[in-house]
Write an enzyme that holds these catalytic residues in place. Structure first.
Site, short mmCIF file in Angstrom:
data_model
loop_
_atom_site.label_atom_id
_atom_site.label_comp_id
_atom_site.label_asym_id
_atom_site.label_seq_id
_atom_site.Cartn_x
_atom_site.Cartn_y
_atom_site.Cartn_z
N SER A 27 0.84 -1.21 0.00
CA SER A 27 0.00 0.00 0.00
C SER A 27 0.87 1.25 0.00
O SER A 27 0.63 2.21 -0.74
CB SER A 27 -0.89 0.03 1.25
OG SER A 27 -1.84 -0.99 1.19
N ARG A 31 1.63 4.29 -3.04
CA ARG A 31 1.40 5.71 -2.72
C ARG A 31 2.68 6.53 -2.87
O ARG A 31 2.65 7.68 -3.31
CB ARG A 31 0.83 5.83 -1.30
CG ARG A 31 -0.65 5.37 -1.24
CD ARG A 31 -1.06 5.06 0.19
NE ARG A 31 -2.49 4.80 0.35
CZ ARG A 31 -3.09 3.63 0.09
NH1 ARG A 31 -2.39 2.61 -0.38
NH2 ARG A 31 -4.39 3.48 0.29
N ASP A 325 -7.08 -8.00 4.51
CA ASP A 325 -6.33 -8.91 3.64
C ASP A 325 -5.82 -10.15 4.39
O ASP A 325 -5.23 -11.03 3.78
CB ASP A 325 -5.13 -8.17 3.02
CG ASP A 325 -5.58 -7.08 2.05
OD1 ASP A 325 -6.67 -7.21 1.47
OD2 ASP A 325 -4.83 -6.09 1.89
N ARG A 356 -12.50 -14.36 -1.84
CA ARG A 356 -11.66 -15.02 -0.83
C ARG A 356 -12.47 -15.80 0.19
O ARG A 356 -11.99 -16.80 0.74
CB ARG A 356 -10.78 -13.99 -0.11
CG ARG A 356 -9.68 -13.50 -0.99
CD ARG A 356 -8.75 -12.54 -0.30
NE ARG A 356 -7.64 -12.22 -1.18
CZ ARG A 356 -6.87 -11.14 -1.08
NH1 ARG A 356 -7.11 -10.27 -0.13
NH2 ARG A 356 -5.89 -10.95 -1.93
N ARG A 400 -2.79 -14.13 -2.11
CA ARG A 400 -2.95 -14.46 -0.69
C ARG A 400 -3.59 -15.83 -0.48
O ARG A 400 -3.34 -16.49 0.54
CB ARG A 400 -3.73 -13.36 0.04
CG ARG A 400 -2.98 -12.03 0.01
CD ARG A 400 -3.45 -11.04 1.03
NE ARG A 400 -3.13 -9.69 0.61
CZ ARG A 400 -1.91 -9.14 0.72
NH1 ARG A 400 -0.91 -9.81 1.26
NH2 ARG A 400 -1.71 -7.91 0.28
C1 S3P Z 1 -5.65 -1.21 0.06
C2 S3P Z 1 -6.91 -1.22 0.59
C3 S3P Z 1 -7.70 -2.45 0.79
C4 S3P Z 1 -6.83 -3.70 0.71
C5 S3P Z 1 -5.86 -3.66 -0.42
C6 S3P Z 1 -4.95 -2.44 -0.31
C7 S3P Z 1 -4.95 0.09 -0.10
O1 S3P Z 1 -8.67 -2.52 -0.22
O2 S3P Z 1 -7.63 -4.86 0.57
O3 S3P Z 1 -5.07 -4.82 -0.47
O4 S3P Z 1 -3.73 0.09 -0.34
O5 S3P Z 1 -5.62 1.12 -0.01
P1 S3P Z 1 -10.12 -1.78 -0.09
O6 S3P Z 1 -9.90 -0.34 0.00
O7 S3P Z 1 -10.84 -2.17 -1.34
O8 S3P Z 1 -10.72 -2.39 1.14
#
Ligand code: S3P
EC number: 2.5.1.19
Length: 447
Positions: A27, A31, A325, A356, A400
């Site tokens: 994540s 970003r 996750d 999942r 995963r």
């Molecule tokens: C993420 C947000 C989550 C997560 C994904 C990464 C992110 O998804 O499941 O692996 O980096 O903002 P959602 O925002 O759809 O819940």
């Protein structure tokens, strides 16, 4: 199974021993590339996750005009174009398997007067994009997509984006972040209200790059995030912590394989990402959190994990966003624990890289574990001993699911096979050799 599938067989392991470092947080890596690409000056990113998802985001940022390079010292350097300065990509952007890449970049694109075309792999092309198209449309972007808001889609961003005050219908950090990214080019304040707090990496990193972001916890349990639009973002140094969602796999393996003791260094401990570890501690896990520190605005710890009996627990639905996750790997721990583990509030699990909830329930049942599956809940009845195993699991392009069942194979009586381990490279390149170095027996079999 597709022709390039890469089957895995995970056999019962001896005690795991050793020390590993978790790969960079996915994540935060996405970003860092995006904010670096919007900032003025050169951003240095240390510890970027070099998984396929993130590499696709790097390519997309180059297509938008940012200079992105990896230097020999392993540091990624990004020279940004400035907020509002994205160029129109000459070709379709392929985000591979990554919902985060696709949705966040759609936000970025929505605030620029350019047209972008997005696609992805078979998994990403099945995932719902209407959740971002709706608010970004309200800000002035126009979309053409396949039926049901699926990729491929085209977005023409707004020349004069409008600030938005939006309450998220589902707890999603991706949707929140897409709106904040579009809000960067809008005048005034863009406000996102979340029903439950979700991972706040965008908020933290926006501040790190010089934007003004206010966060307010409201009496009704919701959280409001307010971004002041049209900031000047200044290049910054980002040190990406290890991904707690990746550390989860060696951690649970060490808890389950008798006699194990494993140290996992540099794990991001953002409270909005740490729900799995909270839950494992409630189950009686022996996990020591050591050397707490802060890096680039994110808390980080080292974990020392020792094997030991786990007990089933009830996981409160409000915790779901902080471990969304991690339910697949938690379900593997639950399968070996004593007594039922009840997991609720899981509707979002059905629209991840695969369904999942369905994949975990089917796979565990095939391995001889008693499970109850509801539309948004899962109950796993552990018996306090290793499951039978002996099944072939369909990974369905989901990293995963592949890693979770590889961990289950390490404790099952009979080997667990995974039809395709290839998707693991999206988030955790080097997973198989790392686990084998600790003492696992995961073989890559010829297709
Ligand atoms: C993420 C947000 C989550 C997560 C994904 C990464 C992110 O998804 O499941 O692996 O980096 O903002 P959602 O925002 O759809 O819940």
């Amino acid at each position: 199974m597709h022709p390039l599938a890469h089957p895995l067989v995970s056999r019962r392991a001896e005690a795991l021993r050793g020390a590993v470092t978790a790969p960079g947080d996915k994540s935060i890596s996405h970003r860092a590339l995006m904010f670096g690409g919007l900032a003025i000056g050169e951003t240095a990113i240390h510890g970027l996750l070099e998984g396929e998802d993130v590499l696709n985001t790097a390519k997309a940022m180059r297509a938008y005009g940012a200079a992105v390079r990896r230097d020999e010292d392993g540091v990624w350097r990004v020279s940004g174009v400035g907020v509002g300065g994205l160029a129109e990509p000459e070709d379709m952007l392929d985000l591979g398997n990554s919902g985060t890449g696709a949705r966040l970049l759609m936000g970025l694109a929505a605030g620029h007067p350019i047209t972008s075309f997005f696609t992805g792999d078979a998994s990403l092309r099945r995932r719902p994009m209407a959740r971002v198209m709706k608010p970004l449309g309200d800000m002035g972007a126009r979309f053409v997509s396949r039926e049901g808001g699926r990729l491929p889609l085209a977005v023409t961003g707004a020349r004069h984006p409008l600030p938005l005050d939006y309450t998220l219908p589902v707890a999603s950090a991706q949707v929140k972040s897409a709106i904040l990214l579009a809000g960067l080019t809008a005048p005034g304040e863009t406000i996102v209200v979340e029903p439950e707090p979700t991972r706040d990496h965008s908020e933290r990193m926006l501040r790190h790059f010089g934007a003004t972001v206010r966060v307010e916890d409201r009496a009704d349990g919701t959280r409001a995030v307010t971004l002041t639009g049209q900031p000047e973002l200044a290049a910054a140094t980002v040190r990406v912590p290890g991904d707690p969602s990746s550390a989860a796999f060696p951690a649970v393996a060490a808890l389950l394989v008798p006699g194990s003791e494993v140290r996992i260094a540099n794990v991001g401990a953002n409270p909005l990402r740490f729900g799995l570890f909270e839950t494992l501690l409630e189950m009686g896990a022996d996990i020591a959190l050591e050397n707490r520190r802060e890096e680039a605005g994110e808390p980080v710890v080292d974990l020392l994990v020792r094997a030991g009996g786990l007990k089933g627990v009830v996981v409160p639905p409000r915790r779901a966003p902080s471990m969304i996750d991690e339910y697949p790997i938690l379900a593997m721990a639950a399968a070996c624990a004593e007594g039922p583990t009840v997991m609720e509030g899981l509707a979002e699990l059905r629209v991840k890289e695969s369904d999942r909830l369905g994949a975990v329930a089917r796979g565990l049942a095939a391995c001889g574990v008693e499970v109850e599956e509801g539309p948004d809940r899962l109950v796993v009845h552990g018996k306090g001993r290793p499951p039978l195993g002996g099944a072939m699991i369909a990974a369905n392009l989901d990293h995963r699911i592949a890693m979770a069942f590889a961990v289950l194979g390490m404790v099952s009586e009979k080997p667990v096979s995974i039809d395709d381990g290839e998707p693991i490279a999206t988030s955790f390149p080097g997973f198989v050799p790392m686990m084998n170095r600790l003492g696992a027996d995961i073989a890559e079999e010829p297709a």
